[in-house]
Design a protein around this motif. Structure first.
Motif, PDB file in Angstrom:
ATOM      1  N   ASP A 141       0.917  -1.215   0.041  1.00 54.14           N
ATOM      2  CA  ASP A 141      -0.027  -0.072   0.025  1.00 54.14           C
ATOM      3  C   ASP A 141       0.790   1.096  -0.248  1.00 54.14           C
ATOM      4  O   ASP A 141       1.908   1.149   0.841  1.00 54.14           O
ATOM      5  CB  ASP A 141      -1.079   0.057   1.214  1.00 54.14           C
ATOM      6  CG  ASP A 141      -1.931  -1.176   1.153  1.00 54.14           C
ATOM      7  OD1 ASP A 141      -2.560  -1.430   2.276  1.00 54.14           O
ATOM      8  OD2 ASP A 141      -2.233  -1.812   0.120  1.00 54.14           O
ATOM      9  N   TRP A 142       0.544   2.197  -0.927  1.00 54.05           N
ATOM     10  CA  TRP A 142       1.453   3.410  -1.161  1.00 54.05           C
ATOM     11  C   TRP A 142       0.617   4.538  -1.285  1.00 54.05           C
ATOM     12  O   TRP A 142      -0.317   4.500  -1.884  1.00 54.05           O
ATOM     13  CB  TRP A 142       2.182   3.352  -2.404  1.00 54.05           C
ATOM     14  CG  TRP A 142       3.230   4.425  -2.856  1.00 54.05           C
ATOM     15  CD1 TRP A 142       4.262   4.797  -2.111  1.00 54.05           C
ATOM     16  CD2 TRP A 142       2.970   5.174  -3.788  1.00 54.05           C
ATOM     17  NE1 TRP A 142       4.851   5.820  -2.629  1.00 54.05           N
ATOM     18  CE2 TRP A 142       3.912   6.089  -3.798  1.00 54.05           C
ATOM     19  CE3 TRP A 142       2.123   4.986  -5.083  1.00 54.05           C
ATOM     20  CZ2 TRP A 142       4.308   6.927  -4.859  1.00 54.05           C
ATOM     21  CZ3 TRP A 142       2.228   5.996  -5.845  1.00 54.05           C
ATOM     22  CH2 TRP A 142       3.456   6.818  -5.790  1.00 54.05           C
ATOM     23  N   THR A 143       1.078   5.689  -0.430  1.00 46.31           N
ATOM     24  CA  THR A 143       0.399   6.783  -0.690  1.00 46.31           C
ATOM     25  C   THR A 143       1.193   7.538  -1.809  1.00 46.31           C
ATOM     26  O   THR A 143       2.312   8.139  -1.574  1.00 46.31           O
ATOM     27  CB  THR A 143       0.287   7.740   0.522  1.00 46.31           C
ATOM     28  OG1 THR A 143      -0.419   6.747   1.583  1.00 46.31           O
ATOM     29  CG2 THR A 143      -0.278   8.901   0.506  1.00 46.31           C
ATOM     30  N   ALA A 144       0.399   7.947  -2.875  1.00 42.69           N
ATOM     31  CA  ALA A 144       1.175   8.638  -3.885  1.00 42.69           C
ATOM     32  C   ALA A 144       1.613  10.232  -3.558  1.00 42.69           C
ATOM     33  O   ALA A 144       0.982  10.960  -2.969  1.00 42.69           O
ATOM     34  CB  ALA A 144       0.037   8.730  -5.194  1.00 42.69           C
ATOM     35  N   THR A 145       2.893  10.278  -4.045  1.00 44.55           N
ATOM     36  CA  THR A 145       3.515  11.674  -3.838  1.00 44.55           C
ATOM     37  C   THR A 145       3.555  12.667  -4.718  1.00 44.55           C
ATOM     38  O   THR A 145       4.180  13.596  -4.615  1.00 44.55           O
ATOM     39  CB  THR A 145       4.914  11.399  -3.183  1.00 44.55           C
ATOM     40  OG1 THR A 145       5.626  10.417  -4.080  1.00 44.55           O
ATOM     41  CG2 THR A 145       4.881  10.413  -1.733  1.00 44.55           C
ATOM     42  N   VAL A 146       2.993  11.957  -6.103  1.00 49.28           N
ATOM     43  CA  VAL A 146       3.032  12.700  -7.337  1.00 49.28           C
ATOM     44  C   VAL A 146       1.863  12.128  -7.985  1.00 49.28           C
ATOM     45  O   VAL A 146       0.992  11.341  -7.625  1.00 49.28           O
ATOM     46  CB  VAL A 146       4.361  12.297  -8.133  1.00 49.28           C
ATOM     47  CG1 VAL A 146       5.591  12.679  -7.564  1.00 49.28           C
ATOM     48  CG2 VAL A 146       4.309  10.626  -8.433  1.00 49.28           C
ATOM     49  N   THR A 147       1.443  13.192  -9.082  1.00 47.10           N
ATOM     50  CA  THR A 147       0.348  12.880  -9.851  1.00 47.10           C
ATOM     51  C   THR A 147       1.070  12.285 -11.208  1.00 47.10           C
ATOM     52  O   THR A 147       2.003  13.223 -11.960  1.00 47.10           O
ATOM     53  CB  THR A 147      -0.345  14.208 -10.016  1.00 47.10           C
ATOM     54  OG1 THR A 147      -1.086  14.494  -8.902  1.00 47.10           O
ATOM     55  CG2 THR A 147      -1.322  13.923 -11.246  1.00 47.10           C
ATOM     56  N   GLY A 148       0.769  11.582 -11.870  1.00 45.91           N
ATOM     57  CA  GLY A 148       1.257  10.991 -13.036  1.00 45.91           C
ATOM     58  C   GLY A 148       1.164   9.496 -13.150  1.00 45.91           C
ATOM     59  O   GLY A 148       0.152   8.930 -12.540  1.00 45.91           O
ATOM     60  N   THR A 149       2.101   8.845 -13.754  1.00 45.81           N
ATOM     61  CA  THR A 149       2.047   7.411 -14.052  1.00 45.81           C
ATOM     62  C   THR A 149       3.301   6.487 -13.468  1.00 45.81           C
ATOM     63  O   THR A 149       4.499   7.196 -13.393  1.00 45.81           O
ATOM     64  CB  THR A 149       1.945   7.094 -15.714  1.00 45.81           C
ATOM     65  OG1 THR A 149       1.213   7.789 -16.302  1.00 45.81           O
ATOM     66  CG2 THR A 149       2.284   5.475 -15.852  1.00 45.81           C
ATOM     67  N   VAL A 150       2.836   5.760 -12.731  1.00 49.71           N
ATOM     68  CA  VAL A 150       3.876   4.923 -12.048  1.00 49.71           C
ATOM     69  C   VAL A 150       4.004   3.606 -12.781  1.00 49.71           C
ATOM     70  O   VAL A 150       3.017   2.966 -13.615  1.00 49.71           O
ATOM     71  CB  VAL A 150       3.380   4.687 -10.482  1.00 49.71           C
ATOM     72  CG1 VAL A 150       3.263   5.767  -9.643  1.00 49.71           C
ATOM     73  CG2 VAL A 150       2.080   3.623 -10.600  1.00 49.71           C
ATOM     74  N   THR A 151       5.388   2.836 -12.579  1.00 43.77           N
ATOM     75  CA  THR A 151       5.708   1.750 -13.302  1.00 43.77           C
ATOM     76  C   THR A 151       5.556   0.630 -12.448  1.00 43.77           C
ATOM     77  O   THR A 151       6.245   0.688 -11.265  1.00 43.77           O
ATOM     78  CB  THR A 151       6.785   1.800 -14.084  1.00 43.77           C
ATOM     79  OG1 THR A 151       6.619   2.714 -15.076  1.00 43.77           O
ATOM     80  CG2 THR A 151       7.331   0.529 -14.869  1.00 43.77           C
ATOM     81  N   VAL A 152       4.761  -0.587 -12.726  1.00 43.35           N
ATOM     82  CA  VAL A 152       4.877  -1.700 -11.694  1.00 43.35           C
ATOM     83  C   VAL A 152       5.777  -2.557 -12.604  1.00 43.35           C
ATOM     84  O   VAL A 152       5.554  -3.325 -13.688  1.00 43.35           O
ATOM     85  CB  VAL A 152       3.558  -2.157 -11.570  1.00 43.35           C
ATOM     86  CG1 VAL A 152       3.496  -3.534 -10.554  1.00 43.35           C
ATOM     87  CG2 VAL A 152       2.639  -1.033 -10.904  1.00 43.35           C
ATOM     88  N   MET A 153       7.000  -3.271 -11.970  1.00 42.62           N
ATOM     89  CA  MET A 153       7.607  -4.112 -12.488  1.00 42.62           C
ATOM     90  C   MET A 153       7.491  -5.460 -11.812  1.00 42.62           C
ATOM     91  O   MET A 153       7.481  -5.583 -10.385  1.00 42.62           O
ATOM     92  CB  MET A 153       9.149  -3.717 -12.238  1.00 42.62           C
ATOM     93  CG  MET A 153      10.198  -4.601 -12.871  1.00 42.62           C
ATOM     94  SD  MET A 153      11.833  -4.252 -12.572  1.00 42.62           S
ATOM     95  CE  MET A 153      11.847  -2.703 -13.534  1.00 42.62           C
ATOM     96  N   VAL A 154       7.289  -6.477 -12.437  1.00 43.78           N
ATOM     97  CA  VAL A 154       7.484  -8.205 -11.954  1.00 43.78           C
ATOM     98  C   VAL A 154       8.489  -8.759 -12.635  1.00 43.78           C
ATOM     99  O   VAL A 154       8.701  -8.745 -13.656  1.00 43.78           O
ATOM    100  CB  VAL A 154       5.971  -8.560 -12.396  1.00 43.78           C
ATOM    101  CG1 VAL A 154       5.912  -9.974 -11.760  1.00 43.78           C
ATOM    102  CG2 VAL A 154       4.836  -7.986 -11.874  1.00 43.78           C
ATOM    103  N   PHE A 155       9.203  -9.584 -11.533  1.00 42.70           N
ATOM    104  CA  PHE A 155      10.398 -10.497 -12.113  1.00 42.70           C
ATOM    105  C   PHE A 155      10.430 -11.392 -11.178  1.00 42.70           C
ATOM    106  O   PHE A 155      10.076 -11.383 -10.238  1.00 42.70           O
ATOM    107  CB  PHE A 155      11.649  -9.450 -12.177  1.00 42.70           C
ATOM    108  CG  PHE A 155      12.303  -8.965 -10.948  1.00 42.70           C
ATOM    109  CD1 PHE A 155      13.338  -9.585 -10.302  1.00 42.70           C
ATOM    110  CD2 PHE A 155      11.536  -7.870 -10.468  1.00 42.70           C
ATOM    111  CE1 PHE A 155      13.628  -9.011  -9.112  1.00 42.70           C
ATOM    112  CE2 PHE A 155      12.088  -7.238  -9.704  1.00 42.70           C
ATOM    113  CZ  PHE A 155      13.173  -7.839  -8.543  1.00 42.70           C
ATOM    114  N   GLU A 156      10.861 -12.462 -11.752  1.00 42.32           N
ATOM    115  CA  GLU A 156      11.235 -13.746 -10.855  1.00 42.32           C
ATOM    116  C   GLU A 156      12.702 -13.795 -10.128  1.00 42.32           C
ATOM    117  O   GLU A 156      13.542 -13.090 -10.631  1.00 42.32           O
ATOM    118  CB  GLU A 156      11.399 -14.816 -11.865  1.00 42.32           C
ATOM    119  CG  GLU A 156      11.430 -16.432 -11.191  1.00 42.32           C
ATOM    120  CD  GLU A 156      12.716 -16.837 -11.142  1.00 42.32           C
ATOM    121  OE1 GLU A 156      13.102 -17.583 -10.175  1.00 42.32           O
ATOM    122  OE2 GLU A 156      13.619 -16.515 -11.870  1.00 42.32           O
TER     123      GLU A 156
END
Length: 360
Positions: free
Chosen positions: A270-285
């Protein structure tokens, strides 16, 4: 009876077990850090400054979702992997081994612009992305690119009598590598890390506004039975940092363990956004050499994702069509009101059990 509770799920993740020990990766140990002598590095720098390709080098093209295999042969231990980039862009480069000779070592890895200027990797990259934690089968670096150009990843073997076949993976952090990777609030997307092509990294995008409280969730799944316990998947959430030229940095690094969010088989952050815009979610093994299927989702907790309104003594029917999907509902309440909320399944077969959380 239950009263509406204050929002308390902020910048936290579910309790998580320590990532399991991956399969041995002894063939990769020889890569970690033998530098060239200052004299050899000086000679190479002089060639680059003159715009002359280094002797016995090879150049390979690279892009996201288009990994490259590079050979550093004994006696010809130099290679350049080229890729395009944009001013202000951050890329993550991952290096794995196909095969390696005894005694092989790798000089410090850097990126070069077309004029031979060196771009060093960040020194703040989380350890789970660098591959330095015990038993990992990869090395990784984040690079901040200064201009619109074609750049080159420089790979040099430090032992002229030993070679290696290397696998290089590029991930763009500021922009998507694939189409249709934008997460919709409250809805999950299915993905899969290849079990045959090593080092795959998937990225997704999600739009936020300052003050949004967002829950990012990751769940590993299997076609039948349960997912393998020999590995797990990591989740890295990148957002622009206004104090660092709006470069993207991972926001979900635990301040104590310095680890990223680890799912085996499930976890959330859970994260409280500190910016307005697009965040990137990365998934890796975990290891870089295994894979499997998963679901990922993002849900706004303070305000929800839209949906039906609840009224006193009313019922609303809905359906959750895939794992990690949320249904959102709203209700107008006054201070001091006491409500009872109930959720139930109309069907009796299967093992699905609904759950509910209440946020203000």
């Amino acid at each position: 009876m239950m009263s509406a509770t204050r929002l308390e799920a902020v910048n936290r993740c579910a309790p998580q077990a320590e990532p399991p020990a991956p399969p041995p990766a002894s063939r990769f140990a020889a890569l970690v850090g033998q530098a060239l002598s200052p004299a050899k590095l000086l000679a190479l720098a002089a060639l680059l400054a003159l715009g002359i390709p280094a002797l016995h080098s090879q150049t390979t093209q690279l892009d996201c979702n288009q990994p490259a295999d590079v050979t550093l042969a004994a006696g010809l231990p130099q290679a350049y992997v080229s890729f395009s980039g944009s001013a202000g862009e951050t890329v993550y480069l991952r290096l794995l081994v196909n095969s390696v000779d005894p005694g092989f070592g790798l000089a410090p890895v850097v990126v070069l612009d077309p004029y031979g200027n060196l771009i060093n990797p960040r020194n703040t990259t989380p350890a789970d992305l660098t591959g330095v934690n015990a038993g990992r089968a990869f090395l990784g670096w984040e690079f901040d690119l200064p201009s619109d150009n074609v750049f080159s990843l420089r790979l040099i073997g430090s032992n002229p009598n030993a070679g290696a076949s290397l696998h290089v993976v590029l991930t763009r952090i500021n922009r998507p590598c694939s189409a249709n990777t934008t997460l919709a609030c409250g809805h999950s997307m299915a993905g899969a890390i290849s079990i045959s092509v090593p080092g795959q990294v998937d990225t997704y995008q999600f739009s936020v506004q300052t003050g949004d409280v967002v829950r990012f969730r990751l769940l590993r799944v299997a076609a039948s039975g349960v997912p393998s316990t020999n590995t797990g998947f990591f989740l890295a959430i990148y957002a622009a940092d206004p104090t660092q030229n709006n470069r993207p940095f991972a926001v979900n690094v635990d301040p104590t363990s310095k680890r990223l969010t680890f799912a085996s088989p499930y976890n959330f952050y859970d994260w409280t956004a500190t910016v307005t815009g697009t965040v990137t979610v990365m998934v890796f093994e975990l290891t870089g050499s295994l894979g499997g299927s998963y679901y990922v989702s993002a849900t706004k907790l303070n305000g929800g994702c839209g949906g039906a309104s609840l009224s006193c003594n009313s019922t609303v029917d809905s359906v959750l069509t895939s794992p990690l999907t949320y249904g959102s509902y709203t209700i107008q309440a006054n201070g001091g009101d006491v409500y009872q909320f109930r959720a139930a399944r109309p069907g009796t077969s299967g093992g699905f059990t609904p759950g509910a959380e209440i946020f203000n």
